[in-house]
Design an enzyme around this catalytic site. Structure first.
Site, PDB file in Angstrom:
ATOM      1  N   ASP A   1       0.833  -1.208   0.000  1.00  0.00           N
ATOM      2  CA  ASP A   1       0.000   0.000   0.000  1.00  0.00           C
ATOM      3  C   ASP A   1       0.866   1.257   0.000  1.00  0.00           C
ATOM      4  O   ASP A   1       1.122   1.826   1.037  1.00  0.00           O
ATOM      5  CB  ASP A   1      -0.921  -0.017   1.224  1.00  0.00           C
ATOM      6  CG  ASP A   1      -1.939   1.108   1.199  1.00  0.00           C
ATOM      7  OD1 ASP A   1      -2.120   1.728   0.142  1.00  0.00           O
ATOM      8  OD2 ASP A   1      -2.547   1.380   2.245  1.00  0.00           O
TER       9      ASP A   1
ATOM     10  N   GLU B   1      -3.164  10.341  -0.664  1.00  0.00           N
ATOM     11  CA  GLU B   1      -4.372   9.508  -0.620  1.00  0.00           C
ATOM     12  C   GLU B   1      -4.707   9.156   0.814  1.00  0.00           C
ATOM     13  O   GLU B   1      -5.866   9.133   1.215  1.00  0.00           O
ATOM     14  CB  GLU B   1      -4.159   8.223  -1.443  1.00  0.00           C
ATOM     15  CG  GLU B   1      -5.430   7.377  -1.629  1.00  0.00           C
ATOM     16  CD  GLU B   1      -5.678   6.360  -0.518  1.00  0.00           C
ATOM     17  OE1 GLU B   1      -6.799   5.840  -0.445  1.00  0.00           O
ATOM     18  OE2 GLU B   1      -4.775   6.087   0.282  1.00  0.00           O
TER      19      GLU B   1
HETATM   20 ZN   LIG Z   1      -3.781   2.625  -0.547  1.00  0.00          ZN
END
Ligand SMILES: [Zn+2]
Length: 193
Positions: free
Chosen positions: A34, A66
């Site tokens: 991630d 994000e």
């Molecule tokens: Zn992510």
């Protein structure tokens, strides 16, 4: 935020734009899945498509912030004119494509346009991939979908080390990256014939 564009060939009739996106920020950890997995997959697709003649423009976007609730992608969509939004035929978002055994093919909301996710599901069946359809309102496709643009969130599940110090490169399953790459190249190839 980083944007790169592969332009449609001059002979292309009525070219639209497809966006491939992935966030390049992470939380305070190694962030291998991630979301180094998503940005790496997007960059490999860029490399492969750069050798092809395209009938549509393909834009690659590495979003910042994000993890602070989609700040980069939200600001980007806000900056677009109506005409620019109308020219976007679809947005494919890669977020965590390196860990797990089931390919998630998601939109943000159940009532959203499904033509991109339909194309991915059809191809997943052909490739005999384990997949799951659903909705997730937390990644960079959300602001695009809020603007009426068809989207597909592509990710693998489930990563038990998500947002921990164990999100390290040794956990990355290369087959997941390869599947994410292959299915997207096939879907884009069909959509942009
Ligand atoms: Zn992510």
């Amino acid at each position: 935020m980083i944007i790169a564009t592969l332009k449609a060939q001059k002979e292309a009739k009525n070219p639209k734009t497809y966006i491939l996106g992935a966030h390049y920020d992470g939380v305070d950890n190694p962030a291998a899945n991630d979301n180094a997995s998503g940005t790496a997959t997007m960059m490999e697709i860029t490399k492969q498509l750069s050798k092809k003649k395209l009938n549509h423009n393909i834009q690659f976007m590495a979003f910042g912030a994000e993890e602070a609730w989609m700040v980069g992608s939200t600001k980007y969509v806000e900056s677009l004119s109506k005409q620019q939004k109308d020219d976007i035929a679809g947005m494919i978002n890669f977020d965590m494509v390196g860990v797990g055994d089931s390919l998630g093919i998601f939109t943000s909301y159940p009532e959203s346009k499904q033509h991109l996710t339909d194309a991915f599901v059809q191809k997943a069946k052909e490739m005999k991939l384990k997949y799951e359809r659903g909705t997730l309102m937390a990644s960079d496709q959300v602001p695009f979908e809020d603007a009426g643009i068809p989207t597909a969130l592509i990710f693998y599940q489930t990563d038990k080390n998500y947002h921990t110090d164990n999100d390290t490169i040794d956990k990355i399953q290369k087959e997941d990256l390869q599947n994410s790459l292959n299915i997207t190249l096939d879907v884009l190839g069909n959509l942009t014939k």
